[in-house]
Design an enzyme around this catalytic site. Structure first.
Site, PDB file in Angstrom:
ATOM      1  N   SER A 197       0.789  -1.242   0.000  1.00  0.00           N
ATOM      2  CA  SER A 197       0.000   0.000   0.000  1.00  0.00           C
ATOM      3  C   SER A 197       0.816   1.284   0.000  1.00  0.00           C
ATOM      4  CB  SER A 197      -0.955   0.012   1.196  1.00  0.00           C
ATOM      5  OG  SER A 197      -2.106  -0.751   0.905  1.00  0.00           O
ATOM      6  N   LYS A 200       0.188   3.846  -2.733  1.00  0.00           N
ATOM      7  CA  LYS A 200      -0.775   4.941  -2.672  1.00  0.00           C
ATOM      8  C   LYS A 200      -0.089   6.307  -2.600  1.00  0.00           C
ATOM      9  CE  LYS A 200      -4.521   2.256  -0.538  1.00  0.00           C
ATOM     10  NZ  LYS A 200      -3.883   0.936  -0.388  1.00  0.00           N
ATOM     11  N   SER A 374      -5.714   3.980   4.329  1.00  0.00           N
ATOM     12  CA  SER A 374      -5.268   3.038   3.298  1.00  0.00           C
ATOM     13  C   SER A 374      -6.465   2.548   2.499  1.00  0.00           C
ATOM     14  CB  SER A 374      -4.508   1.852   3.902  1.00  0.00           C
ATOM     15  OG  SER A 374      -3.746   1.196   2.899  1.00  0.00           O
TER      16      SER A 374
END
Length: 536
Positions: A197, A200, A374
């Site tokens: 993640s 991102k 997230s």
């Protein structure tokens, strides 16, 4: 909901901030002094320090560390639900700076707070000021130069921590002094790794640079002239909500009420409802398949297709979010006296007349929410929005290509990087520690204020988002970082202000990990060491 800040608190805050800064060295020394004794007591009790219990955090070094963190955070003021200090916004406003949804809009560009929203049907919200303290380590005009970090000592401090077996067989790290631009530490920093993640961060930078921090995603209801055909047109807003308490999000209930009013003025009491998802292309199903971490990616959805009351994290999703949103909209219209039959998916014609529209919070807020929680649904939406804004195909491949192209325009080091989605759920994604630190440094660049939400949206250690339950080791409130977790992959990338006052960007990536909690602890320990080490 924003927690109100009392007037007396505001008056006292500067003094509290000074006290926190003055107390910090002594608290850190106290923590180092009692740590050996705490370790002895813990060992005597037969408890492994690698997996501390909650009660251990109330003693010794942990107590001193948390007291320090509490002092620093408390001096900054209360928090709002996005993980942003209200005091940061107040300070930015007091200094007369632009920011927030504005984030330093260039002269001559449209101001959504001065006109109707993107649909032309309602007033836009004024932009909130940016946060300033996240960049405190960059100093200011007239500040004396501070000493650089001792790179040799930093290597000696971090190398053993990053050799921890909990971090698996492949790992990489980079530490960049954002204040000076100097690389302080690197271990396989240019080698591509699965980023999870932390992807991102790249998605956020690309979307903000392509669309602007003020951009909003609009959902519309349009009537085909001379017919009773109503079309619900998706604008790609995954935060559209059908809940009664919409907060600052676009409300499907408001859209239904406004649409019913517009229909009543036209003496229309019965409609056939279709829904338009043509803003996006390609398959809606992520390569991971059906998964609680992400709904099918479509231009129309309400509450991210969640089947329960959750607003973040994994949750069961409906199979067809667009159809589900249309059914909810039809029910709401019926509640306003408009008999509604759902006909299915159909694109609106160019002649369709917009009756009502609702718009998302500005992109700056969406980015902050995506990073703090997230949020995979927002991430994939922003990848497609980036593709649309730059003339690409708004599907998984097109979104990945658009992210790459935007980062290339910004001059970021893309060697070894390979994007396949916007969320990092695809295990084919590859990023380097060098790129992650460069992205964070770019977001801190005073020349690029529109990228600031990348920093203000990072979870705060021990307090917000995916770091809420981490960092009970003395760095709570001091580290801001994006987490990343897949099976066998643990990553962490963020910022902190070092002991010499410099803002540092760091990235740690680990693969082939076998115990997620142990890997997280090892990464957190490395970041804590970076924040408190005398070498910085």
């Amino acid at each position: 909901m924003v927690v109100p800040e009392l007037r007396a608190w505001r008056a006292a805050r500067p003094r509290l901030a000074r006290l926190a800064r003055a107390a910090r060295p002594g608290l850190v020394r106290a923590a180092r002094t009692v740590r050996p004794r705490v370790a002895q007591l813990t060992e005597a009790a037969g408890t492994r320090l690698t997996k501390p219990k909650t009660w251990q955090y109330t003693a010794g070094a942990a107590t001193a560390g948390l007291a320090l963190a509490a002092g620093v955070v408390t001096a900054a003021g209360p928090w709002d639900s996005s993980g942003q200090r209200t005091a940061e916004r107040d300070r930015a406003a007091a200094l007369g700076r632009t920011g927030g949804a504005d984030h330093g809009r260039r002269t001559g560009t449209p101001d959504p707070s001065d006109a109707s929203d993107v649909s032309g049907l309602g007033g836009g919200a004024k932009p909130a000021p940016s946060a300033v303290p996240v960049l405190v380590g960059l100093g200011g005009a007239g500040d004396p130069a501070r000493p650089a970090s001792d790179t040799t000592a930093l290597v000696a401090a971090l190398d053993p921590l990053l050799r921890d077996s909990a971090l698996g067989t492949r790992h990489a790290a980079a530490v960049l002094d954002v204040t000076t631009g100097e690389r302080l530490y690197g271990q396989a920093a240019g080698d591509p790794h699965v980023p999870a993640s932390t992807t991102k961060i790249a998605t956020a930078v690309a979307a903000l640079s392509a669309l602007g921090a003020d951009h909003r995603l609009t959902t519309r209801a349009a009537l085909e002239p001379g017919t009773g055909k109503l079309v619900l047109i998706g604008g790609g807003d995954p935060t559209l909500t059908a809940r009664k308490d919409a907060g600052n999000l676009a409300s499907l209930r408001t859209l239904a009420a406004d649409t019913a009013t517009a229909l009543s003025k036209r003496h229309v009491t019965e409609v056939t409802l279709s829904y338009d998802t043509t803003l996006y292309a390609g398959t809606s199903l992520h390569p991971i398949g059906v998964n609680d971490n992400l709904a099918p990616v479509t231009a129309l959805m309400a509450d991210e297709g969640r089947t329960g009351d959750s607003t973040s994290g994994p949750a069961p999703r409906v199979a067809d979010p667009a159809a589900d949103a249309a059914r909810a909209f039809a029910d709401l219209l019926s509640g306003h006296g408009v008999r509604t039959t759902v006909a299915g998916a159909a694109g609106a014609t160019g002649r369709a007349e917009t009756l009502a529209a609702v718009s998302s919070p500005p992109l700056s807020s969406l980015v902050e929410r995506m990073l703090t929680n997230s949020d995979n649904d927002i991430a994939e939406a922003l990848a497609r929005q980036t593709a649309t804004a730059t003339g690409g195909r708004p599907d998984f491949a097109g979104g990945a290509a658009a992210i790459t192209a935007q980062l290339k325009k910004l001059g970021l080091p893309l060697t070894g990087a390979d994007f396949h989605d916007g969320s990092g759920l695809d295990r084919a994604d590859r990023l380097t520690a060098e790129l992650l630190t460069a992205l964070l440094a770019k977001a801190a660049d005073p020349a690029d204020p529109a990228l600031r939400p990348v920093l203000t949206g990072l979870p705060v250690a021990g307090f917000t988002g995916t770091l809420t339950s981490r960092y009970a080791d003395g760095a709570a409130g001091l580290v801001r970082a994006k987490t990343g977790t897949l099976t066998g992959v643990n990553t962490l990338a963020g910022t902190l202000v070092a002991r010499n006052g410099h803002l540092l960007a760091f990235a740690f990536l680990a693969e082939d990990t076998t115990a997620p909690e142990a890997a997280q602890t090892a990464l957190d320990h490395a970041a804590t060491t970076l924040a408190t080490c005398a070498c910085t």
